[in-house]
Design a protein around this motif. Sequence first.
Motif, PDB file in Angstrom:
ATOM      1  N   TYR A  75       1.280  -0.604   0.492  1.00 35.37           N
ATOM      2  CA  TYR A  75      -0.232  -0.276  -0.157  1.00 35.37           C
ATOM      3  C   TYR A  75       0.926   1.022   0.003  1.00 35.37           C
ATOM      4  O   TYR A  75       0.564   2.071  -0.623  1.00 35.37           O
ATOM      5  N   VAL A  76       1.796   1.205   0.832  1.00 34.46           N
ATOM      6  CA  VAL A  76       3.261   2.258   0.633  1.00 34.46           C
ATOM      7  C   VAL A  76       3.360   2.672  -0.752  1.00 34.46           C
ATOM      8  O   VAL A  76       3.420   3.401  -1.241  1.00 34.46           O
ATOM      9  N   HIS A  77       3.880   1.728  -1.787  1.00 32.66           N
ATOM     10  CA  HIS A  77       4.360   1.240  -1.975  1.00 32.66           C
ATOM     11  C   HIS A  77       3.190   1.811  -3.510  1.00 32.66           C
ATOM     12  O   HIS A  77       3.910   2.808  -4.282  1.00 32.66           O
ATOM     13  N   LEU A  78       2.331   1.808  -3.765  1.00 33.81           N
ATOM     14  CA  LEU A  78       0.923   2.024  -4.357  1.00 33.81           C
ATOM     15  C   LEU A  78       0.764   3.158  -4.080  1.00 33.81           C
ATOM     16  O   LEU A  78       0.438   4.317  -5.545  1.00 33.81           O
ATOM     17  N   TYR A 255       8.021  -4.189 -17.748  1.00 34.87           N
ATOM     18  CA  TYR A 255       9.202  -3.324 -17.087  1.00 34.87           C
ATOM     19  C   TYR A 255       8.502  -3.785 -15.172  1.00 34.87           C
ATOM     20  O   TYR A 255       8.982  -3.295 -14.480  1.00 34.87           O
ATOM     21  N   SER A 256       7.498  -3.857 -15.593  1.00 38.61           N
ATOM     22  CA  SER A 256       6.395  -3.958 -14.013  1.00 38.61           C
ATOM     23  C   SER A 256       5.716  -5.170 -14.064  1.00 38.61           C
ATOM     24  O   SER A 256       4.533  -5.316 -14.801  1.00 38.61           O
ATOM     25  N   ASN A 257       5.901  -6.294 -13.607  1.00 40.71           N
ATOM     26  CA  ASN A 257       5.317  -7.343 -13.036  1.00 40.71           C
ATOM     27  C   ASN A 257       4.681  -7.761 -11.395  1.00 40.71           C
ATOM     28  O   ASN A 257       4.663  -9.001 -10.938  1.00 40.71           O
ATOM     29  N   ASP A 258       3.707  -6.576 -11.122  1.00 42.20           N
ATOM     30  CA  ASP A 258       4.210  -6.177  -9.241  1.00 42.20           C
ATOM     31  C   ASP A 258       2.854  -6.893  -9.214  1.00 42.20           C
ATOM     32  O   ASP A 258       1.555  -6.090  -9.090  1.00 42.20           O
ATOM     33  N   PHE A 259       1.900  -7.907  -8.892  1.00 42.24           N
ATOM     34  CA  PHE A 259       0.952  -8.318  -8.710  1.00 42.24           C
ATOM     35  C   PHE A 259       0.199  -8.491  -7.054  1.00 42.24           C
ATOM     36  O   PHE A 259      -0.752  -8.034  -7.257  1.00 42.24           O
ATOM     37  N   THR A 260       1.046  -7.933  -7.084  1.00 43.04           N
ATOM     38  CA  THR A 260       1.188  -7.545  -4.981  1.00 43.04           C
ATOM     39  C   THR A 260       0.500  -6.382  -4.994  1.00 43.04           C
ATOM     40  O   THR A 260       0.064  -5.924  -4.445  1.00 43.04           O
ATOM     41  N   THR A 261       1.486  -5.598  -5.471  1.00 43.30           N
ATOM     42  CA  THR A 261       0.974  -3.862  -6.048  1.00 43.30           C
ATOM     43  C   THR A 261      -0.615  -3.748  -6.005  1.00 43.30           C
ATOM     44  O   THR A 261      -1.711  -3.533  -6.046  1.00 43.30           O
ATOM     45  N   PHE A 262      -0.381  -4.450  -7.428  1.00 41.95           N
ATOM     46  CA  PHE A 262      -2.165  -4.276  -7.885  1.00 41.95           C
ATOM     47  C   PHE A 262      -3.370  -5.360  -7.278  1.00 41.95           C
ATOM     48  O   PHE A 262      -4.270  -4.584  -6.470  1.00 41.95           O
TER      49      PHE A 262
END
Length: 295
Positions: A75-78, A255-262
């Motif tokens: 959530y912080v990264h989001l 270059y972005s495959n962050d499913f947890t941030t998704f």
Amino acid sequence: MAAISVRTGPRRRRSVEGRQRVRDGLTDTLIHLLLLVVAVIVIFPLLWVVGSSFGPSGGLANASPVPENATFDNYVHLFTQTNYGRWYLNSLYVAVINMVGSVGLSALCGWVFARIRFRGRKASMLGILILQMFPSFLTAIAVYMLFLNFGLLDSLTGLALVSIAAALPYNTWLMKGYTDNLPASLDEAAALDGAGRLTIFRKIVLPLMRPMLTFVAITSFTVPWMDFILPRLLLQSSGKQTVALGLFQMITDQYSNDFTTFAAGAVVLAVPITILYIALQRHLVTGAMAGAEKG
């Protein structure tokens, strides 16, 4: 012989009642099992998304319904490393305008078609009925060219107007059908007291339409909030992206495959819809109870 039939009569009734209770019990058991299966099918993906949003950052390999070390890093990264805040405000702007515009226009149009007799009424209703049969994306090319000629491309307000127009035929029929079931004697009594048509609509009909207005408000907020096709077609700059476009880009970019941030973004995305439904559901329940009592 008569005494035997008198004695066997109650036994037969008890036997029939016993078999009926068994059948009712089996039916209730099957219904509850079916509801349980449906609940598991619906709830498990939600638990998986919520659990993944609190899991370690990374791809699908780190996603889990029950993370071992729960953290708020996603959530912080989001909100710090992406433009999620801007996407969120853009979607909220479009959804609110669509909700307010759809409720106001569909209520007025539905009341006009239900209460006022005018030339071309049947032809207009037939046209609306035909228009609501076609999905909005079938007119994508025409909408794009229209927006291009009027300079409305890459406009959030233009996107909201398209959403209102796309849902107006269906919402108008809903409002008309609901208004047809309202007693016309109330309108006639108010007219005898000297009330004009707009006064009757605003003070008498509109309050009675509250359950259907609530339903239209919820659906009109939800559809553009999660829509992807029209924003993809009409919005071009990164500053005008909605949440659907931003989240899609988040997992499809090479270059972005962050499913947890998704997953974290999906959880936050569901918050306004949940709040809206909780705040307005009492109007739906009240309307349903009033309709039952009336019936």
